[in-house]
Design a protein around this motif. Structure first.
Motif, PDB file in Angstrom:
ATOM      1  N   LYS A 154       0.831  -1.203   0.000  1.00 24.12           N
ATOM      2  CA  LYS A 154       0.000   0.000   0.000  1.00 24.12           C
ATOM      3  C   LYS A 154       0.864   1.251   0.000  1.00 24.12           C
ATOM      4  N   ARG A 155       1.907   1.246   0.816  1.00 21.25           N
ATOM      5  CA  ARG A 155       2.820   2.397   0.844  1.00 21.25           C
ATOM      6  C   ARG A 155       3.441   2.622  -0.530  1.00 21.25           C
ATOM      7  N   GLN A 173       0.842   3.996  -3.056  1.00 19.00           N
ATOM      8  CA  GLN A 173       0.480   5.389  -2.734  1.00 19.00           C
ATOM      9  C   GLN A 173       1.554   6.374  -3.174  1.00 19.00           C
ATOM     10  N   ASN A 174       2.747   5.862  -3.464  1.00 21.86           N
ATOM     11  CA  ASN A 174       3.853   6.715  -3.882  1.00 21.86           C
ATOM     12  C   ASN A 174       4.250   6.497  -5.342  1.00 21.86           C
ATOM     13  N   ASP A 217      -5.366  -2.041  -5.387  1.00 26.18           N
ATOM     14  CA  ASP A 217      -4.185  -1.384  -5.937  1.00 26.18           C
ATOM     15  C   ASP A 217      -2.987  -2.320  -6.103  1.00 26.18           C
TER      16      ASP A 217
END
Length: 291
Positions: free
Chosen positions: A169-170, A173-174, A236
């Motif tokens: 997820k990190r 998100q980037n 995602d």
């Protein structure tokens, strides 16, 4: 043509037995080979734009049982891509240095730079697959308070699924696009491929007696794959279940999914020329032509 990115995506109630290992009745080997030839050029074109755009990166994760065809898939799907734009990383038994860090560290340091693809040939999911089938391997990680597999808390694997989900997820998100592919090979086809490794002299080097030992644990591996995929297929960072009994069809399907996903990102374009250069472009051209 059907949207394979939607058709092959795994749901949170994923069950391996509900997914075929062969779909040659839907697309023939010859069709798959011809389509792949076009697709890999299209993927390379997008990657070239992505490199110049320099805001996204792509992580391709390949998981599957021994002989599932990961190596040849990488070679055939990415062969048109500029070598500066794709890196392949293979993860084998952790080294002593890697074991001095948490289990995700060695994967973290191999992630793609912006503008580039990285292909993980085996992935961070080995840490909830191989180590789950062989929990004694976890002792090499020297986790506090775990001196025997029996010491593992009941929620240990759920904890790892959560950690992996948070890790991915990190990344997404980037600006990282994550596509995870499970090469769904049948046990019968694996047997045929192992036999070919023994029969063909130029394939002998690929055979290991350890492959036969792991094959006896097939059902346990399938249970672990099912649980891992069901718990980590996210919007995602989805898992795609690829019928892998025919290598040419599997390669085409992976390429098709990659192309479909990348095509959704309409903002991946070549950067516009700076206004100052655009304004004087004609002058610069004349200057060069006058040399």
């Amino acid at each position: 043509m059907a949207s394979y990115s939607k058709k092959l995506v795994a749901k949170s109630d994923f069950k391996i037995k509900e997914h075929p290992t062969d779909i040659q009745d839907e697309i023939s080997e010859d069709e798959a080979k011809a389509e792949l030839k076009q697709l890999r050029k299209k993927i390379a074109e997008i990657q070239d734009k992505m490199y110049a755009h320099d805001k996204y990166s792509v992580l391709i994760c390949l998981q599957g049982m021994d002989t599932a065809g990961k190596d040849s898939l990488i070679r055939e799907v990415f062969k048109e891509m500029n070598v500066r734009g794709v890196v392949v990383e293979s993860f084998k038994t952790p080294t002593e240095i890697e074991l001095q860090h948490d289990y995700l560290w060695r994967h973290e340091v191999k992630l793609p730079e912006k503008g580039k693809f990285t292909v993980f040939n085996r992935t961070h999911y080995e840490n909830v697959l191989v180590t789950r089938v062989h929990p004694e391997y976890l002792l090499n990680e020297r986790i506090p308070h775990i001196n025997d597999p029996k010491d593992l808390p009941t929620d240990f694997w759920k904890m790892r699924f959560d950690q992996i989900n948070n890790f991915e997820k990190r990344l997404t998100q980037n600006g990282m696009l994550i596509m995870k592919f499970f090469l769904n090979l049948s046990k019968d086809e694996q047997k045929n491929r192992l036999l070919r490794r023994l029969d063909k002299e130029d394939k002998n080097w690929k055979f290991s007696p350890g492959d036969l030992k792991e094959r006896t644990l097939w059902d346990k591996y399938m249970e672990c794959y099912e649980d891992a995929i069901a718990n980590t297929t996210k919007k995602d960072a989805p898992w795609y279940v690829i019928p892998a009994d025919n290598k040419k069809v599997a390669r085409y399907l992976v390429a098709q999914v990659i192309f479909e996903i990348l095509s959704e990102y309409k903002d991946i374009q070549y950067p516009e020329m700076p206004e100052e250069i655009e304004e004087h472009k004609k002058k610069y051209k004349q200057q060069l032509e006058a040399e």
